[in-house]
Scaffold this motif. Structure first.
Motif, PDB file in Angstrom:
ATOM      1  N   UNK B   3       0.848  -1.198   0.000  1.00  0.00           N
ATOM      2  CA  UNK B   3       0.000   0.000   0.000  1.00  0.00           C
ATOM      3  C   UNK B   3       0.887   1.252   0.000  1.00  0.00           C
ATOM      4  N   UNK B   4       0.522   2.211  -0.817  1.00  0.00           N
ATOM      5  CA  UNK B   4       1.246   3.494  -0.844  1.00  0.00           C
ATOM      6  C   UNK B   4       0.322   4.589  -0.326  1.00  0.00           C
ATOM      7  N   UNK B   6      -0.135   8.549   0.310  1.00  0.00           N
ATOM      8  CA  UNK B   6       0.361   9.811  -0.251  1.00  0.00           C
ATOM      9  C   UNK B   6      -0.345  10.972   0.444  1.00  0.00           C
ATOM     10  N   UNK B  58       5.338  10.403   0.894  1.00  0.00           N
ATOM     11  CA  UNK B  58       4.903   9.123   0.316  1.00  0.00           C
ATOM     12  C   UNK B  58       5.442   8.003   1.194  1.00  0.00           C
ATOM     13  N   UNK B  64      -2.909  -2.419   5.268  1.00  0.00           N
ATOM     14  CA  UNK B  64      -3.698  -1.439   6.011  1.00  0.00           C
ATOM     15  C   UNK B  64      -3.342  -1.454   7.498  1.00  0.00           C
ATOM     16  N   UNK B  67      -0.360   0.591   7.928  1.00  0.00           N
ATOM     17  CA  UNK B  67      -0.728   2.010   7.806  1.00  0.00           C
ATOM     18  C   UNK B  67      -1.273   2.527   9.141  1.00  0.00           C
ATOM     19  N   UNK B  71       0.224   5.539  11.352  1.00  0.00           N
ATOM     20  CA  UNK B  71      -0.639   6.667  11.695  1.00  0.00           C
ATOM     21  C   UNK B  71      -0.665   6.972  13.189  1.00  0.00           C
ATOM     22  N   UNK B  93      -4.307  10.235  -0.485  1.00  0.00           N
ATOM     23  CA  UNK B  93      -4.904   9.035  -1.078  1.00  0.00           C
ATOM     24  C   UNK B  93      -4.052   7.844  -0.681  1.00  0.00           C
ATOM     25  N   UNK B  94      -4.645   6.658  -0.728  1.00  0.00           N
ATOM     26  CA  UNK B  94      -3.903   5.415  -0.549  1.00  0.00           C
ATOM     27  C   UNK B  94      -4.202   4.512  -1.738  1.00  0.00           C
ATOM     28  N   UNK B  95      -3.133   4.024  -2.357  1.00  0.00           N
ATOM     29  CA  UNK B  95      -3.329   3.128  -3.503  1.00  0.00           C
ATOM     30  C   UNK B  95      -2.568   1.832  -3.286  1.00  0.00           C
TER      31      UNK B  95
END
Lengths: 101, 101
Positions: B3-4, B6, B58, B64, B67, B71, B93-95
């Protein structure tokens, strides 16, 4: 030191999955056609956070000259012609990154 | 599939180079303190395009769950406490990205 170009898109209301798929298909063809793209990642937002944009593109390039080549490349322009009518908002930045290994 | 994450920031008027430098210093410490960060790039916009945001981050993470760890990490929260008062606007955004070879 290479350069990372980042663009986030927010779609207008009513943009369909087929329209987004056409954008994805168009972007997928670019790395083989634009050798300046060292790394190219893009896709729809995963929906795991509040208030995010809908789509992101991250392009790693050698330098500003390579960024110009990417920008002006006719195959990129063709995908931008698909993207522009779908855009409610766009956010972008270019930052310096370390060259890989 | 990793997951990236941004995030793009636009600073309020009057943010000083020293304040941005403090943000950079804070972010620089995170990769050694948050092992979930597989790749972490950030920096001020290079000023090579019109209408760009002022700063980008980035973060590449496994999933997730990673992430969430990033966070909520207290060292990250400490840097966010520096960033929030400087923010005029934020875009994120997260892609999904492919795991590195």
């Amino acid at each position: 030191m290479a350069l990372r170009h980042i663009a986030l898109f927010r779609w207008t209301d009513g943009v369909t999955p087929d329209q987004v798929e056409a954008v994805v298909d168009g972007l997928s063809r670019l790395p083989s056609r634009i050798p300046e793209l060292r790394d190219y990642t893009f896709g729809s937002d995963l929906g795991v956070s509040e208030g995010t944009y809908d789509f992101a593109v991250v392009a790693d390039l050698a330098d500003e000259k390579a960024l110009d080549v990417y920008r002006d490349h006719p195959d990129h322009q063709e995908v931008l012609a698909l993207i522009r009518p779908l855009l409610a908002d766009r956010a972008s930045a270019q930052i310096r990154i370390t060259d890989p290994g």
